[in-house]
Motif scaffolding. Structure first.
Motif, PDB file in Angstrom:
ATOM      1  N   THR A 125     -30.864  36.241 -25.506  1.00  0.00           N
ATOM      2  CA  THR A 125     -29.948  35.077 -25.847  1.00  0.00           C
ATOM      3  C   THR A 125     -29.580  35.169 -27.346  1.00  0.00           C
ATOM      4  O   THR A 125     -28.759  34.728 -27.114  1.00  0.00           O
ATOM      5  CB  THR A 125     -30.427  33.637 -25.378  1.00  0.00           C
ATOM      6  OG1 THR A 125     -31.841  33.780 -26.548  1.00  0.00           O
ATOM      7  CG2 THR A 125     -30.656  33.575 -23.915  1.00  0.00           C
ATOM      8  N   ARG A 138     -29.279  32.823 -12.147  1.00  0.00           N
ATOM      9  CA  ARG A 138     -30.814  32.601 -12.371  1.00  0.00           C
ATOM     10  C   ARG A 138     -31.891  32.281 -11.268  1.00  0.00           C
ATOM     11  O   ARG A 138     -30.668  30.523 -10.835  1.00  0.00           O
ATOM     12  CB  ARG A 138     -31.254  32.926 -13.399  1.00  0.00           C
ATOM     13  CG  ARG A 138     -31.736  34.072 -14.241  1.00  0.00           C
ATOM     14  CD  ARG A 138     -31.818  33.022 -15.577  1.00  0.00           C
ATOM     15  NE  ARG A 138     -32.210  34.877 -16.164  1.00  0.00           N
ATOM     16  CZ  ARG A 138     -31.262  34.864 -17.843  1.00  0.00           C
ATOM     17  NH1 ARG A 138     -30.379  34.277 -18.047  1.00  0.00           N
ATOM     18  NH2 ARG A 138     -31.435  36.108 -18.386  1.00  0.00           N
ATOM     19  N   TYR A 150     -31.877  37.669 -14.207  1.00  0.00           N
ATOM     20  CA  TYR A 150     -30.519  37.542 -12.314  1.00  0.00           C
ATOM     21  C   TYR A 150     -30.562  37.936 -11.339  1.00  0.00           C
ATOM     22  O   TYR A 150     -31.243  39.171 -10.984  1.00  0.00           O
ATOM     23  CB  TYR A 150     -28.694  37.993 -12.894  1.00  0.00           C
ATOM     24  CG  TYR A 150     -28.566  37.414 -14.418  1.00  0.00           C
ATOM     25  CD1 TYR A 150     -28.609  36.080 -13.936  1.00  0.00           C
ATOM     26  CD2 TYR A 150     -28.386  38.770 -15.242  1.00  0.00           C
ATOM     27  CE1 TYR A 150     -27.920  35.285 -15.626  1.00  0.00           C
ATOM     28  CE2 TYR A 150     -28.059  37.834 -16.414  1.00  0.00           C
ATOM     29  CZ  TYR A 150     -27.911  36.255 -16.561  1.00  0.00           C
ATOM     30  OH  TYR A 150     -27.516  35.564 -17.526  1.00  0.00           O
ATOM     31  N   THR A 198     -25.905  29.158 -20.642  1.00  0.00           N
ATOM     32  CA  THR A 198     -26.432  29.154 -19.497  1.00  0.00           C
ATOM     33  C   THR A 198     -25.708  27.754 -19.067  1.00  0.00           C
ATOM     34  O   THR A 198     -25.882  26.242 -19.794  1.00  0.00           O
ATOM     35  CB  THR A 198     -27.904  29.242 -19.330  1.00  0.00           C
ATOM     36  OG1 THR A 198     -28.157  30.143 -19.707  1.00  0.00           O
ATOM     37  CG2 THR A 198     -28.432  28.634 -18.025  1.00  0.00           C
ATOM     38  N   ASP A 220     -35.399  29.792 -13.491  1.00  0.00           N
ATOM     39  CA  ASP A 220     -35.624  30.286 -14.904  1.00  0.00           C
ATOM     40  C   ASP A 220     -36.323  32.025 -14.447  1.00  0.00           C
ATOM     41  O   ASP A 220     -37.196  32.011 -16.213  1.00  0.00           O
ATOM     42  CB  ASP A 220     -36.250  28.901 -15.432  1.00  0.00           C
ATOM     43  CG  ASP A 220     -36.217  27.880 -15.341  1.00  0.00           C
ATOM     44  OD1 ASP A 220     -34.885  27.737 -15.666  1.00  0.00           O
ATOM     45  OD2 ASP A 220     -36.233  26.931 -15.732  1.00  0.00           O
ATOM     46  N   SER A 274     -28.720  28.371 -12.145  1.00  0.00           N
ATOM     47  CA  SER A 274     -28.022  28.254 -13.720  1.00  0.00           C
ATOM     48  C   SER A 274     -27.471  29.706 -13.500  1.00  0.00           C
ATOM     49  O   SER A 274     -27.498  30.369 -12.689  1.00  0.00           O
ATOM     50  CB  SER A 274     -29.077  28.200 -14.947  1.00  0.00           C
ATOM     51  OG  SER A 274     -29.782  29.583 -15.108  1.00  0.00           O
ATOM     52  N   ASP A 292     -22.884  37.303 -20.980  1.00  0.00           N
ATOM     53  CA  ASP A 292     -24.165  38.243 -20.992  1.00  0.00           C
ATOM     54  C   ASP A 292     -23.577  39.243 -21.300  1.00  0.00           C
ATOM     55  O   ASP A 292     -22.648  39.806 -20.491  1.00  0.00           O
ATOM     56  CB  ASP A 292     -24.998  37.202 -20.264  1.00  0.00           C
ATOM     57  CG  ASP A 292     -26.561  37.707 -21.038  1.00  0.00           C
ATOM     58  OD1 ASP A 292     -26.427  38.119 -22.065  1.00  0.00           O
ATOM     59  OD2 ASP A 292     -27.520  36.830 -20.443  1.00  0.00           O
ATOM     60  N   GLY A 331     -25.300  32.523 -15.971  1.00  0.00           N
ATOM     61  CA  GLY A 331     -25.576  33.145 -17.552  1.00  0.00           C
ATOM     62  C   GLY A 331     -24.039  33.615 -17.297  1.00  0.00           C
ATOM     63  O   GLY A 331     -23.135  35.094 -16.980  1.00  0.00           O
TER      64      GLY A 331
END
Length: 286
Positions: free
Chosen positions: A112, A61, A68, A121, A64, A101, A106, A103
């Motif tokens: 989440t 990502r 993705y 994350t 934020d 960041s 996932d 993930g």
């Protein structure tokens, strides 16, 4: 996310707190194997079932974002392998770490809470882009993300590494591979929330008459049931080599549109084994 610790809403990644790194590595190595699937929309793809079937899959990502922008693969406890164009700006420089960041563990990208024991994350500590990456033709389209803290490979079956090719001997032509990601489900369409997978046929070096457009560092695939698309870049193309899956490609680019009967091009991982080794010496491989 510069300077920030990962959110407390996620399961904390195990990090050795004492000086016994050797004992930790032996424990981790004895309890993990690379390239193991969890058995039981990529364009025209299908939901990955069961969830976490491909435990090496990660999403990347920026700023934020809810979705993705790219995918990647866990290759050891400290490094993610992805495409260079995913983590460079218009000036071909690595993007700011504070905007990035990863993930891990996932399945549904916008949640989440739905994914079971391990969804996290992770903060990126360093971006390593291949120094010969050429954005004009995507040659050497490969990069590594060094994580702020190591992933415990023995913590959850939902997280694992993918095996790298043993050497550069195989072309994998005429073999079917599997690509996965959270990219758009059609041209200019919405991104998939649930991780998608599709089967692709790896072509020979002629690339269906497009050989001038590719280099020896790339491989071409032809869609069978679906294709990769925007947002799938950096994600894995894997083939099954008994008894494990092997990462043979990194999603790079399409010639025209997604799923248009033109080949899709992947970075050929086997051409970069020495580069990967040289830049991941502090990582623990299964």
């Amino acid at each position: 996310m510069q300077g920030k610790e990962p959110s407390n809403q996620f399961v904390q990644v195990h990090t050795p707190l004492d000086a016994s790194r050797k004992a930790y590595e032996e424990y981790e190595r004895n309890d993990c194997q690379c390239g193991q699937t969890k058995e039981q929309r990529i364009v025209n793809g299908s939901d990955v079932k069961p969830a976490h079937k491909y435990p090496w899959q990660v999403g990347i990502r920026e700023n934020d974002s809810e979705n993705y922008m790219c995918g990647g693969s866990i290759i050891n406890d400290r490094y993610i392998l992805t495409a260079a164009h995913c983590v460079t700006d218009k000036n071909n420089k690595p993007v700011s770490l504070k905007d990035l960041s990863v993930g891990v563990g996932d399945h549904i990208s916008t949640s989440t809470k739905d994914d079971g024991m391990f969804t996290k994350t992770v903060v990126v500590k360093q971006i390593i882009v291949h120094n010969n990456y050429k954005p004009k033709n995507y040659d050497n389209d490969i990069a590594l993300l060094k994580l702020f803290e190591p992933i415990s490979l023995a913590l959850s079956p939902d997280v694992g590494t993918i095996c790298l090719p043993a050497n550069d001997d195989k072309t994998y032509e005429n073999i079917n591979g599997t690509a996965s990601g959270w990219g758009t489900i059609k041209n200019n369409g919405p991104q998939a929330e649930v991780l998608q997978e599709t089967m692709l046929k790896i072509l020979d070096s002629n690339c269906n008459g497009n050989s001038r457009e590719v280099t020896e560092n790339q491989l071409c695939v032809l869609p069978i049931f679906g294709d990769t698309c925007h947002g799938d870049s950096g994600g894995p193309l894997v083939v099954f080599e008994e008894p494990h899956y092997t990462l043979v490609g990194i999603t790079s680019f399409t010639f025209v549109k997604c799923n248009d009967n033109y080949p899709t091009v992947f970075t050929r991982v086997s051409k970069f084994l020495q580069w990967i080794e040289d830049n991941t010496k502090d990582g623990l491989y299964c």
